[in-house]
Scaffold this active site. Sequence first.
Site, short mmCIF file in Angstrom:
data_model
loop_
_atom_site.label_atom_id
_atom_site.label_comp_id
_atom_site.label_asym_id
_atom_site.label_seq_id
_atom_site.Cartn_x
_atom_site.Cartn_y
_atom_site.Cartn_z
N HIS A 7 -2.12 5.64 6.37
CA HIS A 7 -0.73 6.08 6.45
C HIS A 7 -0.67 7.52 5.92
O HIS A 7 -1.40 7.86 4.98
CB HIS A 7 0.18 5.26 5.53
CG HIS A 7 0.14 3.78 5.76
ND1 HIS A 7 0.58 3.17 6.91
CD2 HIS A 7 -0.24 2.76 4.95
CE1 HIS A 7 0.47 1.86 6.80
NE2 HIS A 7 -0.04 1.58 5.61
N CYS B 120 0.83 -1.21 0.00
CA CYS B 120 0.00 0.00 0.00
C CYS B 120 0.86 1.26 0.00
O CYS B 120 0.60 2.20 -0.76
CB CYS B 120 -0.93 -0.01 1.20
SG CYS B 120 -0.10 -0.37 2.76
P1 NAD Z 1 -5.22 -10.55 6.62
O1 NAD Z 1 -4.61 -11.13 7.82
O2 NAD Z 1 -6.31 -9.55 6.76
O3 NAD Z 1 -5.78 -11.69 5.66
C1 NAD Z 1 -5.03 -12.84 5.37
C2 NAD Z 1 -5.98 -13.99 5.05
O4 NAD Z 1 -5.21 -15.16 4.83
C3 NAD Z 1 -6.93 -14.31 6.21
O5 NAD Z 1 -8.21 -14.53 5.65
C4 NAD Z 1 -6.38 -15.58 6.80
O6 NAD Z 1 -7.42 -16.39 7.32
C5 NAD Z 1 -5.76 -16.22 5.58
N1 NAD Z 1 -4.72 -17.19 5.92
C6 NAD Z 1 -4.00 -17.31 7.05
N2 NAD Z 1 -3.18 -18.36 6.98
C7 NAD Z 1 -3.38 -18.93 5.76
C8 NAD Z 1 -2.85 -20.05 5.11
N3 NAD Z 1 -1.93 -20.82 5.66
N4 NAD Z 1 -3.30 -20.33 3.87
C9 NAD Z 1 -4.22 -19.56 3.26
N5 NAD Z 1 -4.78 -18.50 3.86
C10 NAD Z 1 -4.35 -18.18 5.08
O7 NAD Z 1 -4.00 -9.96 5.77
P2 NAD Z 1 -4.07 -8.80 4.69
O8 NAD Z 1 -3.96 -7.49 5.39
O9 NAD Z 1 -5.20 -9.02 3.76
O10 NAD Z 1 -2.67 -9.02 3.95
C11 NAD Z 1 -2.53 -9.93 2.88
C12 NAD Z 1 -1.34 -9.53 2.05
O11 NAD Z 1 -1.58 -8.23 1.52
C13 NAD Z 1 -0.01 -9.43 2.80
O12 NAD Z 1 1.04 -9.73 1.92
C14 NAD Z 1 0.06 -7.96 3.17
O13 NAD Z 1 1.37 -7.51 3.42
C15 NAD Z 1 -0.54 -7.34 1.91
N6 NAD Z 1 -1.10 -6.00 2.10
C16 NAD Z 1 -1.81 -5.69 3.20
C17 NAD Z 1 -2.28 -4.41 3.34
C18 NAD Z 1 -3.01 -3.99 4.58
O14 NAD Z 1 -2.80 -2.87 5.03
N7 NAD Z 1 -3.88 -4.78 5.14
C19 NAD Z 1 -2.08 -3.47 2.35
C20 NAD Z 1 -1.41 -3.84 1.17
C21 NAD Z 1 -0.90 -5.12 1.06
#
Ligand code: NAD
Length: 338
Positions: free
Chosen positions: A220, A141
Amino acid sequence: MKVRVGINGYGTIGKRVAFAIAKQDDMEIVGVTKTKPSYEARLANKENIPLYAAKQEFVEAFEKEGIKMAGTLEDLLTKVDIVVDATPGKMGKEYRAMYEKAGVKGIFQGGEEHGIAGISFNSFANYHEAWGAQFARVVSCNTTGLIRTLFPVDNVFGTERVFAALVRRGADPADKKGALLNAVEPTLKLPTHHGPDVQTVMPWLNIQTMSVTAPTTMMHIHCVTADLKKKAKGEEILSVWDNTPRIKFVSGKHGIKSSAQIMELARDLNRPRGDFMEIIVWEDGVKVVEKTLYYYQAIHQESDVIPENIDCIRSMMKLEKDPLRSIRKTDRTLGIGK
Ligand code: NAD
């Protein structure tokens, strides 16, 4: 025929990507994975999105709760052309091997290293790099935010050097993990990883970054300075951004002085989930002194990367050659606009 997409990890990013795909006419959601029978799993069931267990060992918990399952991730992989991997950071490596074995393309998120795919993606800066690729990574992000405003400025005026100080939200609103409740914590390893991450997309950019984490869940905030190669006026910078999609101006004079007020605006505009997928720039917080540009921007961490995921699918699946046409289509369908 629509491109068939699966989502591995139906959390903050995964569920928003699913929502965005459902709005497109050239791709469809075939299924999403969950690890636990959470409310999100129940919601997917309710919305008739086929639900798959991320691993066989998780199936029993779903069955116990009477949640309808369509199979496991392995089954899902036999039905899709491409997977959007939105699992928590650093899990992608394990899954990449599965996608490769299944002959399925994969998009990773910013929590993974550049090396997982060798291609880091931003819709404006390098749409064509992902063209037909098997794997790509949509940058984080913060990185998406920096590229959205710096790429057009660099393009028109050139940059000698960029410095950005990032004030990062401690956690997402629904997270338990996260920052200290009443403290601001600097990242001591300098320069922070954000500059090099921007360089995975714009390798020529001379950028350094620092960051602190603040006790907020909202957004942010970036404080950016850029030494330009060509002289520019503040209005000229604003005009470049005004002609760039996915950048939205707000004004302190109109009463928007904080991240909380930006999020309130998103809700007032009836944006889905109260999200702002654009990068928000304070138009009265832009200044050029001699050749140095100063500005502030706000990043809605939960949603700014969502349109990039849609464009990345189009590039990898060779659905649209022209980046701007893809960007416009994505923005129109998601209600993103000035
Ligand atoms: P999150 O924790 O909200 O969601 C992750 C999902 O993956 C959950 O539904 C969880 O149940 C699932 N999960 C957990 N273990 C798992 C497994 N072994 N196999 C399959 N699924 C599994 O995380 P998020 O914030 O959505 O982040 C996901 C990705 O996106 C990360 O790489 C993060 O760095 C990136 N990201 C996050 C944001 C943010 O601010 N939230 C912004 C941009 C990018």
